[in-house]
Design a protein around this motif. Sequence first.
Motif, short mmCIF file in Angstrom:
data_model
loop_
_atom_site.label_atom_id
_atom_site.label_comp_id
_atom_site.label_asym_id
_atom_site.label_seq_id
_atom_site.Cartn_x
_atom_site.Cartn_y
_atom_site.Cartn_z
N HIS A 104 51.60 -8.83 -46.06
CA HIS A 104 52.65 -7.94 -46.40
C HIS A 104 53.49 -7.79 -47.83
N HIS A 141 65.32 -13.16 -44.17
CA HIS A 141 63.23 -13.37 -43.73
C HIS A 141 62.65 -12.97 -44.90
N HIS A 142 63.37 -13.45 -45.87
CA HIS A 142 62.86 -13.66 -47.47
C HIS A 142 62.97 -14.11 -48.54
N ASP A 200 61.99 -3.62 -36.15
CA ASP A 200 61.84 -2.77 -36.76
C ASP A 200 60.47 -3.50 -37.44
N HIS A 250 59.60 -6.57 -39.16
CA HIS A 250 59.74 -7.74 -39.23
C HIS A 250 60.26 -8.37 -38.36
N HIS A 251 61.19 -7.64 -37.08
CA HIS A 251 61.32 -7.71 -35.67
C HIS A 251 60.11 -6.88 -34.31
N HIS A 302 59.83 -15.61 -35.14
CA HIS A 302 58.93 -14.27 -35.84
C HIS A 302 57.73 -14.82 -35.90
N HIS A 316 61.87 -5.36 -51.23
CA HIS A 316 62.86 -6.48 -50.68
C HIS A 316 63.64 -7.17 -51.44
N HIS A 345 70.02 -7.25 -34.61
CA HIS A 345 68.54 -6.76 -35.91
C HIS A 345 68.02 -6.00 -34.72
N HIS A 347 55.87 -14.43 -44.72
CA HIS A 347 56.75 -15.31 -43.53
C HIS A 347 55.91 -15.69 -43.20
#
Length: 357
Positions: A343, A352-353, A315, A317-318, A338, A347, A312, A303
């Motif tokens: 990792h 975020h991806h 998790d 990612h946050h 972010h 997904h 959000h 990322h």
Amino acid sequence: MPHRFNAAFTALLAAALFGATTPLAKAWLGSLSPFMLAGLFYLGSGCGLAIAIFVRWLKGRATGAAAQHGVFPLRVVPWLAGAIVTGGVAAPALLMLGLQTTPAAAGSLLLNLEGVFTALIAWIVFRENVDVQVFLGMTAIVTGGVLLAWQPGAAGAAGPMPGTLLLLGACACWAVDNNLTRKVSTHDAMLIACVKGLVAGSVNLALASSLGAHWPHATTVGLAMLTGFAGYGVSLVLFVVALRNLGTARTGAYFSVAPLFGVALSWLLWPEMPSLPFWCAAALMSVGVWLHIRERHEHTHTHAPLDHAHRHRHDAHHQHEHDFAWDGHEPHSHPHHHAPITHAHAHVPDIHHRHSH
């Protein structure tokens, strides 16, 4: 993955609401012009969501909660404007015109191709990743759509029905709309759908008036606007949230089940025995959707640093701190940063991806 399951359910619920509007539109086309009906649908969605936004604002003031839903930054306005023109003006007009000469069940199922066109634009233009299983699923949906569209004409000669070509145009316009909407999907979904509904509704009603259409009875106006609020307004809010969490092509695939809900409702309104090509097309499209649902994409990925704002939970990612007083309530929305992270996990191309492969 609970997160992906929830996102898929959101997309399917959006599909159910939208799919149900097609046979209802078919039922009203005898008394309303295509532009008038499209305008009432979108105006109903915009007005209904405007009321919902106002209620949300009042609730925020009453509870003392900080408002985290702001206006759109200037950089996303062209994307939103393009989405409104293609999906809010051109697509519904083509849909209503096409439904005038297309059987309700066939018209509902043919709209499955919106997901295919959406995916093709996402893959080719915006470089969203595609796996073999996803590609095979879209191939099955395309084959079913072609089989459904190619039917004997009124004179007995094989060929595409005129209404079919108009419905294909509507699907293409909505596909462009979906990909443009992805560009603004991190912003307030309710506000996006509200603006789109108000603008598209006003434009379509203006076109209807310029072509000599007359306003229907107040009861008809109210029912059409209520249908538009659910089928175009609430559905679009859910669709934007799904775009945020699934990516464009996957959301389009889940949304492809919308015509199945329309078919079920059209059979209740106009009982008839579908032809063999209809059932073959339905089977192929169902297989295509199933292949998308069972897809699993996992690899090590990195990322890049990212700053944005959306609803959000804290998790993987946050994991960030807050520069304001936070009461621990989740999900919540605020601008956040972010940090780079590498990792591996299953997904989809969500916000975020959106990395290369």
